[in-house]
Design a protein around this motif. Structure first.
Motif, PDB file in Angstrom:
ATOM      1  N   ARG A   1      41.705  43.018  39.678  1.00 57.92           N
ATOM      2  CA  ARG A   1      41.699  41.839  40.567  1.00 57.92           C
ATOM      3  C   ARG A   1      43.049  41.131  40.533  1.00 57.92           C
ATOM      4  O   ARG A   1      43.578  40.723  41.569  1.00 57.92           O
TER       5      ARG A   1
ATOM      6  N   PRO B   1      48.599  40.643  32.891  1.00 59.74           N
ATOM      7  CA  PRO B   1      47.238  40.417  32.408  1.00 59.74           C
ATOM      8  C   PRO B   1      46.365  39.903  33.553  1.00 59.74           C
ATOM      9  O   PRO B   1      46.878  39.613  34.640  1.00 59.74           O
TER      10      PRO B   1
ATOM     11  N   GLY C   1      41.158  43.242  28.329  1.00 60.42           N
ATOM     12  CA  GLY C   1      40.055  43.604  27.455  1.00 60.42           C
ATOM     13  C   GLY C   1      38.836  44.050  28.245  1.00 60.42           C
ATOM     14  O   GLY C   1      37.953  44.717  27.718  1.00 60.42           O
ATOM     15  N   GLY C   2      38.797  43.706  29.529  1.00 62.45           N
ATOM     16  CA  GLY C   2      37.636  44.006  30.364  1.00 62.45           C
ATOM     17  C   GLY C   2      37.620  45.428  30.889  1.00 62.45           C
ATOM     18  O   GLY C   2      38.516  46.229  30.621  1.00 62.45           O
TER      19      GLY C   2
ATOM     20  N   ASN D   1      41.308  34.749  34.523  1.00 66.23           N
ATOM     21  CA  ASN D   1      40.388  34.151  35.493  1.00 66.23           C
ATOM     22  C   ASN D   1      40.496  34.822  36.864  1.00 66.23           C
ATOM     23  O   ASN D   1      40.642  34.177  37.896  1.00 66.23           O
TER      24      ASN D   1
ATOM     25  N   SER E   1      50.514  40.774  22.682  1.00 66.82           N
ATOM     26  CA  SER E   1      50.053  41.048  24.047  1.00 66.82           C
ATOM     27  C   SER E   1      49.981  42.541  24.347  1.00 66.82           C
ATOM     28  O   SER E   1      50.930  43.288  24.104  1.00 66.82           O
TER      29      SER E   1
ATOM     30  N   ALA F   1      46.964  45.456  31.625  1.00 64.65           N
ATOM     31  CA  ALA F   1      46.006  45.759  30.568  1.00 64.65           C
ATOM     32  C   ALA F   1      45.114  44.548  30.333  1.00 64.65           C
ATOM     33  O   ALA F   1      45.595  43.419  30.287  1.00 64.65           O
TER      34      ALA F   1
ATOM     35  N   SER G   1      52.415  37.960  29.886  1.00 69.01           N
ATOM     36  CA  SER G   1      51.734  37.288  28.771  1.00 69.01           C
ATOM     37  C   SER G   1      52.754  36.947  27.712  1.00 69.01           C
ATOM     38  O   SER G   1      53.628  37.755  27.403  1.00 69.01           O
TER      39      SER G   1
HETATM   40  C1  FNR Z   1      41.253  36.248  29.923  1.00 68.11           C
HETATM   41  N1  FNR Z   1      40.815  37.560  29.905  1.00 68.11           N
HETATM   42  C2  FNR Z   1      40.309  38.137  31.056  1.00 68.11           C
HETATM   43  N2  FNR Z   1      40.063  39.496  31.134  1.00 68.11           N
HETATM   44  C3  FNR Z   1      39.647  40.053  32.291  1.00 68.11           C
HETATM   45  O1  FNR Z   1      39.456  41.274  32.347  1.00 68.11           O
HETATM   46  N3  FNR Z   1      39.464  39.295  33.412  1.00 68.11           N
HETATM   47  C4  FNR Z   1      39.701  37.955  33.422  1.00 68.11           C
HETATM   48  O2  FNR Z   1      39.561  37.312  34.445  1.00 68.11           O
HETATM   49  C5  FNR Z   1      40.116  37.332  32.206  1.00 68.11           C
HETATM   50  N4  FNR Z   1      40.374  35.995  32.151  1.00 68.11           N
HETATM   51  C6  FNR Z   1      41.026  35.458  31.078  1.00 68.11           C
HETATM   52  C7  FNR Z   1      41.512  34.145  31.131  1.00 68.11           C
HETATM   53  C8  FNR Z   1      42.255  33.639  30.091  1.00 68.11           C
HETATM   54  C9  FNR Z   1      42.817  32.240  30.183  1.00 68.11           C
HETATM   55  C10 FNR Z   1      42.504  34.431  28.937  1.00 68.11           C
HETATM   56  C11 FNR Z   1      43.342  33.886  27.799  1.00 68.11           C
HETATM   57  C12 FNR Z   1      41.996  35.700  28.864  1.00 68.11           C
HETATM   58  C13 FNR Z   1      40.949  38.383  28.700  1.00 68.11           C
HETATM   59  C14 FNR Z   1      42.285  39.122  28.746  1.00 68.11           C
HETATM   60  O3  FNR Z   1      42.091  40.358  29.401  1.00 68.11           O
HETATM   61  C15 FNR Z   1      42.798  39.394  27.336  1.00 68.11           C
HETATM   62  O4  FNR Z   1      42.989  38.175  26.665  1.00 68.11           O
HETATM   63  C16 FNR Z   1      44.078  40.204  27.339  1.00 68.11           C
HETATM   64  O5  FNR Z   1      44.361  40.601  26.012  1.00 68.11           O
HETATM   65  C17 FNR Z   1      45.237  39.390  27.916  1.00 68.11           C
HETATM   66  O6  FNR Z   1      46.405  40.167  28.019  1.00 68.11           O
HETATM   67  P1  FNR Z   1      47.522  40.193  26.866  1.00 68.11           P
HETATM   68  O7  FNR Z   1      47.785  38.790  26.431  1.00 68.11           O
HETATM   69  O8  FNR Z   1      46.936  41.014  25.733  1.00 68.11           O
HETATM   70  O9  FNR Z   1      48.687  40.880  27.495  1.00 68.11           O
END
Ligand code: FNR
Length: 199
Positions: free
Chosen positions: A133, A88, A126-127, A91, A28, A124, A23
């Motif tokens: 996956r 990260p 947010g989900g 999608n 991040s 890492a 990321s």
């Molecule tokens: C996400 N995020 C996300 N989270 C998840 O658990 N499964 C997913 O498929 C996705 N898809 C997704 C697509 C795109 C384009 C973005 C920008 C975000 C959310 C993601 O987990 C969150 O933004 C994290 O903070 C991304 O990691 P970094 O940038 O914090 O390292």
């Protein structure tokens, strides 16, 4: 102070791990997790963060005479003993920027810098699945790349917003412990492979 030869022997024993965060976001969580890992590296191992944000978009026409940023990236990966990915999930897969970096390192095929490298993954998100996956997609790529994946531990940092503070410091003790175990296991795995393939 040891003899120069002894120091060179000692340096050869150091395990150099290239750390890649998938990321480019300043805050991040994956970069923060990688920086936490850097501080958790055991004695005799170092993690050097390799940046991927300056790489151009992959173009196979350029692969035989790549731009300087690519050459530098390939040199950093090629010189590492092992790789630690902090990915990260975008999608349900890895990010485009990480895939771009992997592609640049992989061509031309006979000069892939990934081949036969020990590799560990953490991630890492947010989900609630903590990049599971995306991590399995990355593992699938290791097959084609002929990398040597560390199977366990798996470090999937779910609900990352609750595990890092506003400055990006890892505040969750259990996550810190698991990252420490991952780095230690990668070092052990790298040494085992080094011994197995010693001439
Ligand atoms: C996400 N995020 C996300 N989270 C998840 O658990 N499964 C997913 O498929 C996705 N898809 C997704 C697509 C795109 C384009 C973005 C920008 C975000 C959310 C993601 O987990 C969150 O933004 C994290 O903070 C991304 O990691 P970094 O940038 O914090 O390292």
């Amino acid at each position: 102070m040891g003899s120069p030869d002894a120091i060179i022997d000692l340096m050869d024993d150091i395990i150099r791990i290239a750390g890649i965060a998938g990321s480019l976001r300043k805050r991040s969580y994956n970069r923060a997790a990688l920086l936490a890992a850097k501080n958790l590296a055991p004695a005799g191992a170092v993690i050097e963060v390799v940046e991927i944000g300056t790489l151009p978009l992959f173009n196979d026409d350029l692969a035989s005479a790549p731009p300087p940023a690519v050459t530098e990236f390939r040199r950093a990966i090629g010189g590492a003993d092992a790789i630690l990915f902090s990915t990260p999930e975008y999608n349900y897969s890895i990010s485009g920027v990480l895939k771009n970096a992997i592609d640049w390192g992989s061509r031309p095929p006979a000069e892939s810098v990934w081949a036969r490298k020990p590799a560990a993954i953490m991630g890492a998100s947010g989900g609630l699945l903590g990049t599971a996956r995306a991590q399995y997609h990355l593992r699938q790529m290791f097959v084609f790349l002929d990398m040597y994946p560390l199977n366990r531990p798996e470090v999937m940092i779910a609900s990352a917003g609750k595990k890092f503070d506003a400055q990006g410091s890892l505040t969750d003790d259990d996550t810190r412990r698991r990252i420490g175990e991952l780095v230690q296991a990668l070092v052990t795995w790298t040494k085992q492979l080094r011994r197995a393939f010693a001439p």
